[in-house]
Structures are given as structure tokens and as C-alpha cells.
Scaffold this motif. Structure first.
Motif, PDB file in Angstrom:
ATOM      1  N   SER A   1      29.141  39.894  32.244  1.00 55.99           N
ATOM      2  CA  SER A   1      29.694  39.421  30.971  1.00 55.99           C
ATOM      3  C   SER A   1      31.173  39.767  30.791  1.00 55.99           C
ATOM      4  N   LEU A   2      31.719  40.617  31.651  1.00 55.48           N
ATOM      5  CA  LEU A   2      33.115  41.030  31.490  1.00 55.48           C
ATOM      6  C   LEU A   2      34.072  39.932  31.925  1.00 55.48           C
ATOM      7  N   GLU A   3      35.000  39.632  31.055  1.00 58.13           N
ATOM      8  CA  GLU A   3      36.013  38.636  31.372  1.00 58.13           C
ATOM      9  C   GLU A   3      36.867  39.149  32.527  1.00 58.13           C
ATOM     10  N   GLY A   4      37.068  38.311  33.528  1.00 54.89           N
ATOM     11  CA  GLY A   4      37.926  38.682  34.638  1.00 54.89           C
ATOM     12  C   GLY A   4      37.216  39.391  35.782  1.00 54.89           C
ATOM     13  N   ILE A   5      35.893  39.565  35.714  1.00 60.47           N
ATOM     14  CA  ILE A   5      35.194  40.299  36.768  1.00 60.47           C
ATOM     15  C   ILE A   5      35.285  39.565  38.108  1.00 60.47           C
ATOM     16  N   LYS A   6      35.298  38.245  38.069  1.00 60.85           N
ATOM     17  CA  LYS A   6      35.422  37.474  39.319  1.00 60.85           C
ATOM     18  C   LYS A   6      36.765  37.771  39.984  1.00 60.85           C
ATOM     19  N   ASP A   7      37.827  37.919  39.189  1.00 58.48           N
ATOM     20  CA  ASP A   7      39.148  38.267  39.732  1.00 58.48           C
ATOM     21  C   ASP A   7      39.109  39.635  40.407  1.00 58.48           C
ATOM     22  N   ILE A   8      38.382  40.561  39.811  1.00 61.42           N
ATOM     23  CA  ILE A   8      38.281  41.901  40.370  1.00 61.42           C
ATOM     24  C   ILE A   8      37.529  41.849  41.702  1.00 61.42           C
TER      25      ILE A   8
ATOM     26  N   ASN B   1      43.397  54.703  41.112  1.00 65.82           N
ATOM     27  CA  ASN B   1      44.560  53.936  41.535  1.00 65.82           C
ATOM     28  C   ASN B   1      44.634  52.655  40.695  1.00 65.82           C
ATOM     29  N   PRO B   2      45.653  52.504  39.843  1.00 69.01           N
ATOM     30  CA  PRO B   2      45.727  51.317  38.985  1.00 69.01           C
ATOM     31  C   PRO B   2      45.938  50.035  39.798  1.00 69.01           C
ATOM     32  N   ILE B   3      45.440  48.929  39.277  1.00 70.12           N
ATOM     33  CA  ILE B   3      45.664  47.614  39.865  1.00 70.12           C
ATOM     34  C   ILE B   3      46.400  46.787  38.814  1.00 70.12           C
ATOM     35  N   PRO B   4      47.582  46.268  39.164  1.00 70.18           N
ATOM     36  CA  PRO B   4      48.347  45.503  38.175  1.00 70.18           C
ATOM     37  C   PRO B   4      47.669  44.182  37.793  1.00 70.18           C
ATOM     38  N   HIS B   5      47.957  43.723  36.595  1.00 69.21           N
ATOM     39  CA  HIS B   5      47.545  42.419  36.073  1.00 69.21           C
ATOM     40  C   HIS B   5      46.039  42.260  35.910  1.00 69.21           C
ATOM     41  N   MET B   6      45.326  43.350  35.752  1.00 70.88           N
ATOM     42  CA  MET B   6      43.888  43.285  35.531  1.00 70.88           C
ATOM     43  C   MET B   6      43.615  43.427  34.031  1.00 70.88           C
ATOM     44  N   PRO B   7      42.406  43.063  33.597  1.00 68.16           N
ATOM     45  CA  PRO B   7      42.061  43.244  32.179  1.00 68.16           C
ATOM     46  C   PRO B   7      42.198  44.713  31.767  1.00 68.16           C
ATOM     47  N   LEU B   8      42.396  44.954  30.474  1.00 67.77           N
ATOM     48  CA  LEU B   8      42.610  46.311  29.979  1.00 67.77           C
ATOM     49  C   LEU B   8      41.461  47.266  30.295  1.00 67.77           C
ATOM     50  N   TYR B   9      40.236  46.754  30.310  1.00 67.42           N
ATOM     51  CA  TYR B   9      39.092  47.625  30.583  1.00 67.42           C
ATOM     52  C   TYR B   9      39.049  48.102  32.036  1.00 67.42           C
ATOM     53  N   MET B  10      39.787  47.410  32.913  1.00 66.01           N
ATOM     54  CA  MET B  10      39.775  47.733  34.347  1.00 66.01           C
ATOM     55  C   MET B  10      40.835  48.775  34.628  1.00 66.01           C
ATOM     56  N   ARG B  11      40.410  50.021  34.862  1.00 63.88           N
ATOM     57  CA  ARG B  11      41.356  51.113  35.060  1.00 63.88           C
ATOM     58  C   ARG B  11      41.960  51.135  36.459  1.00 63.88           C
ATOM     59  N   GLY B  12      41.260  50.548  37.451  1.00 66.20           N
ATOM     60  CA  GLY B  12      41.751  50.538  38.821  1.00 66.20           C
ATOM     61  C   GLY B  12      40.606  50.766  39.782  1.00 66.20           C
ATOM     62  N   VAL B  13      40.929  51.352  40.946  1.00 69.22           N
ATOM     63  CA  VAL B  13      39.889  51.672  41.925  1.00 69.22           C
ATOM     64  C   VAL B  13      39.948  53.159  42.241  1.00 69.22           C
ATOM     65  N   THR B  14      38.809  53.678  42.661  1.00 69.20           N
ATOM     66  CA  THR B  14      38.731  55.073  43.059  1.00 69.20           C
ATOM     67  C   THR B  14      37.774  55.181  44.232  1.00 69.20           C
TER      68      THR B  14
END
Length: 158
Positions: A139-146, A34-47
Motif C-alpha cells: 500500500s505504500l506509495e513509491g514501493i515499486k520505485d524502491i 544509508n539514505p537514498i535520494p529522491h525517495m518518499p519521506l517514509y523511506m529512510r534508506g538502506v541498512t
């Protein structure tokens, strides 16, 4: 260097990588992400994996800036210090024993963008880069947002 005795080997690009077995919860076929909008490109979504919703990180995207697709894609469900994640990888294919004498330090491991490479298992016929999932995730940029998104939407406990 972290002691690695057994590891799950997978492919990304045309190279072999491995995650220490003690971090791996399961290897799953990829059903739906399931995609999540506005996330970094490496973040495909949740499953959903084993009744838990987990974020899916495209390892091909992290390393090579391209998305992984295809029948051979597998979800390597990994427990890190901060959260459970799914690493989308190409063909998680085996569990190997790594003798201590085969484990070598990496000269480029200190490089900021690949500090999650903790060593190389050097065998006579192959080289396998060992990854520390805790360092990878931190080390992944945006992991805190996720993590925040997952908590706010009650997708995993705080």
C-alpha cells in the motif's frame, strides 16, 4: 481475517502495534542507515541486517508524518511477499500470545489509508493494533520505485 497466534509488539506514537511473529526475521539495534535520494519521506534508506541490504521504512512517518529518532529505535526486520524490509519502530518490546477470542475486527480497517490494520488484540488493560506487513508494503506509495532501485543497484536479487 488472518490467524494471529503470536506477535511482536512495538510502539509508534503513543500506541501499541504488532506484527505476526511468522513475518518477523529479527529485531536489531539501528546502526547506520544509508539514505537514498529522491525517495518518499517514509523511506529512510538502506541498512545491513544479517548480511543483507534491506530498505528501511520509518513506521512513525507512515502513520504520523514525523520521523522516528532516538536510542529506543529498533529495526524490525520483516519478510513480505515482495521483499525483506526493515521497519523502524519505537521499542520493539515483547512477543505476546494472542488468544483468538481477543482478536477483533476493526471497523475502520476498510479505510483505504489503513487497510494494513487487520485487527485489534483487545485485552482488559490494552489494545494492540495488528498489522499485515504484506498489505503495508503493497500500500505504500513509491514501493515499486524502491524495489526497482534495489534491483538496479544489485542490493537484492531479482
Amino acid at each position: 481475517m488472518q490467524i494471529v497466534n503470536k506477535a511482536v509488539v512495538f510502539e509508534s506514537g503513543h500506541e501499541e502495534y504488532a506484527v505476526p511473529i511468522q513475518s518477523v526475521i529479527s529485531i536489531e539495534k539501528v546502526n547506520f542507515i544509508n539514505p537514498i535520494p529522491h525517495m518518499p519521506l517514509y523511506m529512510r534508506g538502506v541498512t545491513k541486517a544479517r548480511e543483507d541490504l534491506i530498505p528501511v521504512i520509518d513506521f512513525e512517518s507512515v502513520l504520523y508524518n514525523r520521523s522516528l529518532a532516538g536510542e529506543e529505535a529498533r529495526l524490525l526486520v520483516v519478510q513480505t511477499e515482495s521483499l525483506q524490509i526493515g521497519l523502524l519502530v519505537k521499542d520493539a518490546k515483547e512477543i505476546i500470545d494472542i488468544p483468538q477470542e481477543a482478536l477483533k475486527q476493526m471497523g475502520i480497517a476498510a479505510y483505504e489509508k489503513t487497510k494494513y490494520f487487520i485487527g485489534v488484540a483487545a485485552f482488559s488493560d490494552r489494545l494492540i493494533t495488528i498489522i499485515d506487513p504484506d498489505i503495508l508494503v503493497s500500500s505504500l506509495e513509491g514501493i515499486k520505485d524502491i524495489q526497482e532501485y534495489m534491483k538496479q543497484n544489485k542490493l537484492f536479487p531479482a
